[in-house]
Design an enzyme around this catalytic site. Structure first.
Site, PDB file in Angstrom:
ATOM      1  N   ASP A 231      38.829 -20.481  25.762  1.00 46.78           N
ATOM      2  CA  ASP A 231      39.759 -20.698  26.870  1.00 46.78           C
ATOM      3  C   ASP A 231      40.491 -22.031  26.716  1.00 46.78           C
ATOM      4  OD1 ASP A 231      41.055 -20.209  29.234  1.00 46.78           O
ATOM      5  OD2 ASP A 231      39.340 -20.628  30.533  1.00 46.78           O
ATOM      6  N   GLY A 232      41.704 -22.069  27.240  1.00 49.15           N
ATOM      7  CA  GLY A 232      42.429 -23.340  27.311  1.00 49.15           C
ATOM      8  C   GLY A 232      43.601 -23.466  26.357  1.00 49.15           C
TER       9      GLY A 232
ATOM     10  N   HIS B 263      48.166 -20.497  21.456  1.00 53.19           N
ATOM     11  CA  HIS B 263      47.422 -19.354  20.916  1.00 53.19           C
ATOM     12  C   HIS B 263      47.363 -19.417  19.388  1.00 53.19           C
ATOM     13  CE1 HIS B 263      46.983 -17.709  24.829  1.00 53.19           C
ATOM     14  NE2 HIS B 263      48.245 -17.358  24.993  1.00 53.19           N
TER      15      HIS B 263
ATOM     16  N   GLU C 252      41.820  -7.613  31.343  1.00 51.81           N
ATOM     17  CA  GLU C 252      42.661  -8.152  32.418  1.00 51.81           C
ATOM     18  C   GLU C 252      43.875  -8.916  31.879  1.00 51.81           C
ATOM     19  OE1 GLU C 252      39.211  -8.456  32.423  1.00 51.81           O
ATOM     20  OE2 GLU C 252      38.979  -6.843  33.884  1.00 51.81           O
TER      21      GLU C 252
ATOM     22  N   ARG D 131      49.343 -10.463  32.039  1.00 55.10           N
ATOM     23  CA  ARG D 131      50.185 -11.612  31.650  1.00 55.10           C
ATOM     24  C   ARG D 131      51.608 -11.139  31.343  1.00 55.10           C
ATOM     25  NH1 ARG D 131      46.632 -16.203  28.693  1.00 55.10           N
ATOM     26  NH2 ARG D 131      44.872 -16.005  30.083  1.00 55.10           N
TER      27      ARG D 131
ATOM     28  N   LEU E  54      27.527 -13.202   8.075  1.00 55.40           N
ATOM     29  CA  LEU E  54      27.792 -13.331   9.515  1.00 55.40           C
ATOM     30  C   LEU E  54      28.425 -12.046  10.055  1.00 55.40           C
ATOM     31  CD1 LEU E  54      28.236 -15.430  11.982  1.00 55.40           C
ATOM     32  CD2 LEU E  54      30.569 -15.552  11.125  1.00 55.40           C
TER      33      LEU E  54
ATOM     34  N   ARG F  71      31.774 -21.491  26.830  1.00 55.65           N
ATOM     35  CA  ARG F  71      33.144 -21.358  27.330  1.00 55.65           C
ATOM     36  C   ARG F  71      33.816 -22.720  27.232  1.00 55.65           C
ATOM     37  NH1 ARG F  71      35.680 -17.857  32.151  1.00 55.65           N
ATOM     38  NH2 ARG F  71      37.835 -18.452  31.811  1.00 55.65           N
TER      39      ARG F  71
ATOM     40  N   LEU G 109      31.977 -16.329  33.776  1.00 49.92           N
ATOM     41  CA  LEU G 109      31.912 -15.399  32.644  1.00 49.92           C
ATOM     42  C   LEU G 109      33.132 -14.497  32.548  1.00 49.92           C
ATOM     43  CD1 LEU G 109      28.139 -14.401  32.529  1.00 49.92           C
ATOM     44  CD2 LEU G 109      29.411 -15.802  30.910  1.00 49.92           C
ATOM     45  N   SER G 110      33.890 -14.345  33.646  1.00 52.52           N
ATOM     46  CA  SER G 110      35.141 -13.579  33.597  1.00 52.52           C
ATOM     47  C   SER G 110      34.982 -12.195  32.941  1.00 52.52           C
ATOM     48  CB  SER G 110      36.238 -14.366  32.868  1.00 52.52           C
ATOM     49  OG  SER G 110      36.499 -15.564  33.537  1.00 52.52           O
TER      50      SER G 110
ATOM     51  N   GLU H 223      21.768 -18.486  27.387  1.00 60.77           N
ATOM     52  CA  GLU H 223      22.014 -19.851  27.861  1.00 60.77           C
ATOM     53  C   GLU H 223      23.528 -20.067  27.883  1.00 60.77           C
ATOM     54  OE1 GLU H 223      19.765 -21.910  28.987  1.00 60.77           O
ATOM     55  OE2 GLU H 223      18.139 -20.524  28.500  1.00 60.77           O
TER      56      GLU H 223
HETATM   57  C1  FPP Z   1      42.601 -18.207  26.706  1.00 59.22           C
HETATM   58  O1  FPP Z   1      43.541 -19.217  26.785  1.00 59.22           O
HETATM   59  C2  FPP Z   1      42.708 -17.477  25.464  1.00 59.22           C
HETATM   60  C3  FPP Z   1      43.136 -16.183  25.370  1.00 59.22           C
HETATM   61  C4  FPP Z   1      43.587 -15.373  26.503  1.00 59.22           C
HETATM   62  C5  FPP Z   1      43.177 -15.499  24.107  1.00 59.22           C
HETATM   63  C6  FPP Z   1      42.326 -16.076  23.031  1.00 59.22           C
HETATM   64  C7  FPP Z   1      43.011 -15.817  21.790  1.00 59.22           C
HETATM   65  C8  FPP Z   1      42.996 -16.614  20.698  1.00 59.22           C
HETATM   66  C9  FPP Z   1      42.192 -17.815  20.529  1.00 59.22           C
HETATM   67  C10 FPP Z   1      43.855 -16.264  19.580  1.00 59.22           C
HETATM   68  C11 FPP Z   1      43.821 -14.842  19.240  1.00 59.22           C
HETATM   69  C12 FPP Z   1      42.698 -14.466  18.371  1.00 59.22           C
HETATM   70  C13 FPP Z   1      42.698 -13.280  17.775  1.00 59.22           C
HETATM   71  C14 FPP Z   1      41.620 -12.856  16.836  1.00 59.22           C
HETATM   72  C15 FPP Z   1      43.789 -12.364  18.049  1.00 59.22           C
HETATM   73  P1  FPP Z   1      44.518 -19.182  28.039  1.00 59.22           P
HETATM   74  O2  FPP Z   1      45.804 -18.621  27.579  1.00 59.22           O
HETATM   75  O3  FPP Z   1      43.896 -18.447  29.167  1.00 59.22           O
HETATM   76  O4  FPP Z   1      44.636 -20.700  28.351  1.00 59.22           O
HETATM   77  P2  FPP Z   1      44.888 -21.360  29.786  1.00 59.22           P
HETATM   78  O5  FPP Z   1      43.730 -20.931  30.667  1.00 59.22           O
HETATM   79  O6  FPP Z   1      44.887 -22.805  29.471  1.00 59.22           O
HETATM   80  O7  FPP Z   1      46.220 -20.851  30.265  1.00 59.22           O
END
Ligand code: FPP
Length: 252
Positions: free
Chosen positions: A26-27, A43, A73, A77, A137, A194, A201-202, A213
């Protein structure tokens, strides 16, 4: 042996690495906003962080890593951001699959396949097929994934078996439900991380996280690196896992 390879006798950096680490990455958006960059750049940098973490996880001795890469969900976006995330998955598989395969990584995918663009469905199958015999892995990609949806699909399949007479309601136990989830052979996560400071946990691995944990770190995902992963593992190692009993169990 090339210099980068770890000799088989090398001591792993962690005596008791968690067997399965799941990550809510996240983030990305906030990382980009803090730099006045478009969210898409966050991203893209998120994928770079993912590559680093897959490499580090292998070296640390983690056996399974599950990543939340697109949630059920996330369709809510804006269309351009959904398109960007789909494009990143396409590029990740096209560009990185050969290297993952060479490194012995086995790719698995959980989540709903119906409703995805057919070419994405084909790429997911290709990644799983190519790497299915690998014994390094295991990378579990949660894509179009929601845990309540996964449990609901399992309940539907159980109901179908009851309706056709091949399963008796009295024989349904916790293991039955677990066996109908998307990846029943993969052990529950020992550690869920996270990033970005959010503490929830969303809809991620709700069934499987019963005794995981949880470690929440303030770092935005694009900045998450091997040192941050190792710090989260050290925090995990300080926890006492009792699984509802009185005595600490070693777990993995
Ligand atoms: C959350 O950040 C992240 C996502 C919704 C997608 C996670 C995707 C990647 C790390 C890249 C894609 C990976 C693959 C394998 C396709 P956010 O957009 O919710 O960030 P924010 O909460 O700061 O807006």
């Amino acid at each position: 042996m090339p210099e980068a390879e770890v000799p088989p006798t090398a001591k792993p950096p962690f005596e008791r690495a968690p067997r399965h680490v799941a990550i809510i990455m996240d983030g990305n958006g906030r990382w980009a906003a803090a730099r006045s960059l478009p969210r898409a750049e966050g991203h893209r940098r998120g994928v770079e962080a993912l590559r680093r973490i897959i490499r580090a996880a292998s070296e640390i001795g983690i056996r399974f890593i599950t990543i939340f890469s697109f949630s059920a969900e996330n369709w809510s976006r804006p269309a351009n951001e959904v398109g960007e995330l789909m494009g990143l998955l396409r590029r990740f598989i096209r560009n990185d699959l050969a290297e993952l395969h060479r490194s012995g990584v086995q790719v698995r995918v959980i989540g709903e396949r119906d409703g995805l663009d057919p070419d994405i469905g084909r790429l997911l199958v290709e990644a799983e097929e190519l790497t299915k015999a690998n014994d390094g892995l295991t990378l579990v990609v949660a894509f179009n994934y929601g845990s309540r949806q996964e449990i609901t699909r399992a309940a539907q399949r159980i109901a179908e078996q009851v309706a056709e007479g091949s399963l008796k309601p009295a024989d349904i136990g916790m293991e039955t439900l677990g066996a109908f989830l998307d990846a029943p052979d993969i052990p529950d996560p020992d550690l869920i991380i996270r990033t970005s400071g959010e503490q929830r946990l969303s809809n991620f691995l709700l069934w499987q996280s019963a005794y995981s944990e949880l470690v929440f770190v303030p770092t935005y995902w694009p900045d998450f690196d091997r040192a941050a992963l190792e710090a989260a593992i050290r925090e995990y190692q300080q926890r006492e896992r009792r699984f509802g009993g009185l005595v600490a169990k070693t777990g993995s």
